[in-house]
Design a protein around this motif. Structure first.
Motif, mmCIF file in Angstrom:
data_model
loop_
_atom_site.group_PDB
_atom_site.id
_atom_site.type_symbol
_atom_site.label_atom_id
_atom_site.label_comp_id
_atom_site.label_asym_id
_atom_site.label_seq_id
_atom_site.Cartn_x
_atom_site.Cartn_y
_atom_site.Cartn_z
ATOM 1 N N VAL A 90 26.394 -11.715 8.062
ATOM 2 C CA VAL A 90 25.599 -10.597 7.559
ATOM 3 C C VAL A 90 24.744 -10.013 8.680
ATOM 4 O O VAL A 90 24.661 -8.784 8.852
ATOM 5 C CB VAL A 90 24.705 -11.055 6.391
ATOM 6 C CG1 VAL A 90 23.785 -9.914 5.950
ATOM 7 C CG2 VAL A 90 25.557 -11.532 5.217
ATOM 8 N N TYR A 143 32.056 -5.366 9.498
ATOM 9 C CA TYR A 143 32.530 -3.994 9.244
ATOM 10 C C TYR A 143 32.153 -3.554 7.825
ATOM 11 O O TYR A 143 31.677 -2.432 7.618
ATOM 12 C CB TYR A 143 34.052 -3.950 9.430
ATOM 13 C CG TYR A 143 34.689 -2.622 9.105
ATOM 14 C CD1 TYR A 143 34.827 -1.638 10.077
ATOM 15 C CD2 TYR A 143 35.158 -2.348 7.816
ATOM 16 C CE1 TYR A 143 35.417 -0.410 9.779
ATOM 17 C CE2 TYR A 143 35.744 -1.130 7.508
ATOM 18 C CZ TYR A 143 35.875 -0.172 8.496
ATOM 19 O OH TYR A 143 36.458 1.036 8.192
ATOM 20 N N ALA A 144 32.346 -4.458 6.868
ATOM 21 C CA ALA A 144 32.035 -4.148 5.472
ATOM 22 C C ALA A 144 30.536 -3.959 5.264
ATOM 23 O O ALA A 144 30.108 -3.082 4.505
ATOM 24 C CB ALA A 144 32.559 -5.259 4.564
ATOM 25 N N VAL A 145 29.722 -4.780 5.936
ATOM 26 C CA VAL A 145 28.265 -4.654 5.820
ATOM 27 C C VAL A 145 27.820 -3.266 6.281
ATOM 28 O O VAL A 145 27.021 -2.599 5.611
ATOM 29 C CB VAL A 145 27.559 -5.747 6.652
ATOM 30 C CG1 VAL A 145 26.053 -5.456 6.763
ATOM 31 C CG2 VAL A 145 27.770 -7.116 6.021
ATOM 32 N N LEU A 147 29.633 -0.518 6.453
ATOM 33 C CA LEU A 147 30.161 0.496 5.539
ATOM 34 C C LEU A 147 29.334 0.578 4.261
ATOM 35 O O LEU A 147 28.995 1.677 3.791
ATOM 36 C CB LEU A 147 31.619 0.181 5.200
ATOM 37 C CG LEU A 147 32.328 1.184 4.280
ATOM 38 C CD1 LEU A 147 32.357 2.566 4.926
ATOM 39 C CD2 LEU A 147 33.739 0.708 3.957
ATOM 40 N N ILE A 148 28.984 -0.576 3.705
ATOM 41 C CA ILE A 148 28.197 -0.602 2.466
ATOM 42 C C ILE A 148 26.819 0.026 2.689
ATOM 43 O O ILE A 148 26.347 0.833 1.884
ATOM 44 C CB ILE A 148 28.063 -2.046 1.937
ATOM 45 C CG1 ILE A 148 29.422 -2.546 1.439
ATOM 46 C CG2 ILE A 148 27.024 -2.118 0.824
ATOM 47 C CD1 ILE A 148 29.437 -4.022 1.097
ATOM 48 N N LEU A 149 26.161 -0.356 3.795
ATOM 49 C CA LEU A 149 24.833 0.195 4.084
ATOM 50 C C LEU A 149 24.892 1.706 4.285
ATOM 51 O O LEU A 149 23.982 2.434 3.880
ATOM 52 C CB LEU A 149 24.255 -0.476 5.334
ATOM 53 C CG LEU A 149 23.831 -1.936 5.162
ATOM 54 C CD1 LEU A 149 23.419 -2.529 6.497
ATOM 55 C CD2 LEU A 149 22.679 -2.046 4.161
ATOM 56 N N TYR A 150 25.981 2.166 4.895
ATOM 57 C CA TYR A 150 26.131 3.611 5.093
ATOM 58 C C TYR A 150 26.339 4.321 3.750
ATOM 59 O O TYR A 150 25.735 5.370 3.494
ATOM 60 C CB TYR A 150 27.304 3.895 6.027
ATOM 61 C CG TYR A 150 27.572 5.368 6.235
ATOM 62 C CD1 TYR A 150 26.818 6.107 7.139
ATOM 63 C CD2 TYR A 150 28.571 6.026 5.503
ATOM 64 C CE1 TYR A 150 27.051 7.459 7.322
ATOM 65 C CE2 TYR A 150 28.805 7.381 5.682
ATOM 66 C CZ TYR A 150 28.051 8.090 6.604
ATOM 67 O OH TYR A 150 28.281 9.427 6.769
ATOM 68 N N LEU A 151 27.171 3.742 2.892
ATOM 69 C CA LEU A 151 27.485 4.378 1.609
ATOM 70 C C LEU A 151 26.279 4.425 0.671
ATOM 71 O O LEU A 151 26.153 5.342 -0.145
ATOM 72 C CB LEU A 151 28.653 3.651 0.934
ATOM 73 C CG LEU A 151 30.014 3.785 1.639
ATOM 74 C CD1 LEU A 151 31.066 2.957 0.924
ATOM 75 C CD2 LEU A 151 30.438 5.255 1.714
ATOM 76 N N VAL A 152 25.377 3.419 0.794
ATOM 77 C CA VAL A 152 24.168 3.433 -0.041
ATOM 78 C C VAL A 152 23.046 4.224 0.626
ATOM 79 O O VAL A 152 21.909 4.232 0.167
ATOM 80 C CB VAL A 152 23.687 2.002 -0.364
ATOM 81 C CG1 VAL A 152 24.760 1.232 -1.113
ATOM 82 C CG2 VAL A 152 23.261 1.257 0.894
ATOM 83 N N LYS A 153 23.396 4.875 1.772
ATOM 84 C CA LYS A 153 22.477 5.767 2.481
ATOM 85 C C LYS A 153 21.252 5.060 3.048
ATOM 86 O O LYS A 153 20.143 5.623 3.090
ATOM 87 C CB LYS A 153 22.052 6.929 1.575
ATOM 88 C CG LYS A 153 23.222 7.762 1.054
ATOM 89 C CD LYS A 153 22.749 8.956 0.264
ATOM 90 C CE LYS A 153 23.927 9.747 -0.304
ATOM 91 N NZ LYS A 153 24.846 10.228 0.724
#
Length: 277
Positions: A90, A143-145, A147-153
């Motif tokens: 993480v 990579y997923a961490v 992407l998730i942080l970007y998608l939740v702005k």
């Protein structure tokens, strides 16, 4: 010298030069010393000791807090040793996220169009046997961490900047306390770098090593701050002329953080931690 120590020092220096910190340093110095910026501009490079000593107490304030945070981060990291692998997975994603944020990559309109193919490239590297299973899994997790942080702005929250608009004389004790407050309420520009160094501190073997990393970070941030206080009028001219290079400072800081995040995900940081110069 330990590579992680060098990284901490560079992180402090880049924090000082970041585009939402450097421009407000004159306001900080003016606020904690009570010396007006307009008054200093007439001094033509003369040393203003009042500003310098105010800056010194300010630096001592945030150095004390940052060093304590480094020690506590290591202590907490030791308590969570059983979960170290997941913390690293993480944490490496967070460090990479902070690096991309610092470099301004999230401002690109087509960020996802560039980022998504990278997620396809990682499995390709694994099937070509260029990555072990553990390296593949850690990279994909990081990579997923991101992407998730970007998608939740989350990046939009970090781009909010703190500004200071005050001019009142305070004592040296007040300057010290301002340094303490600054450490606990750092702006988003310092947060990504400091958070990354704190994560590195949490992975150190001893509390002393964790405290050392944050002390060195404070030195990297504090030395230019003291020089700015010592030569305040020259520093004002420097801020004006240096503003054209802010983009390159952001890129350098971003590359530093992303590199550290990748090394953490690949479990390669320990291999270079003992390199000496």
């Amino acid at each position: 010298m330990d590579v992680t120590v060098i990284s901490a020092f560079l992180g402090g220096l880049l924090s000082f030069l970041s585009p939402c910190i450097l421009p407000i340093i004159p306001a900080y110095l003016s606020y904690i010393s009570g010396v007006g910026v307009s008054d200093v501009e007439t001094q033509k490079g003369k040393v203003n000791w009042k500003v310098f000593f105010s800056a010194l107490y300010f630096v001592l304030g945030f150095t004390l807090v940052f060093t304590g945070l480094g020690a506590s981060a290591t202590f907490v990291g030791q308590l969570l040793h059983d979960y170290q692998e997941w913390i690293i997975r993480v944490g490496s994603g967070l460090v990479i996220f902070f690096g991309l944020h610092f470099a301004g990559v999230f401002l690109w309109k087509h960020f996802l169009k560039v980022y998504i193919p990278i997620g396809i490239l990682i499995p390709v590297l694994y099937f070509l046997k260029l990555l072990s299973w553990n390296e593949f899994f850690n990279l994909m997790f990081a990579y997923a961490v991101v992407l998730i942080l970007y998608l939740v702005k989350a990046h939009e929250f970090l781009y909010r900047q703190l500004k200071i608009e005050a001019k009142a004389e305070i004592s040296y004790l007040g300057a010290f306390l301002m340094g303490v407050v600054f450490a606990f309420g750092w702006s988003p520009c310092i947060g990504p770098v400091l958070g990354s160094i704190l994560f590195l501190a949490s992975q150190q073997e001893t509390v002393a090593k964790g405290a050392l990393l944050l002390f060195v970070y404070s030195i990297g941030l504090g030395i230019p701050f003291l020089l700015a206080g010592l030569l305040f009028s020259l520093f004002l001219n420097f801020v004006r002329s240096f503003s054209r290079y802010f983009k390159y400072v952001e890129i350098a800081g971003g590359v530093l953080l992303v590199s550290l995040g990748l090394l953490l995900a690949l479990d390669k940081l320990s291999l270079i931690a003992n390199i000496t110069f």
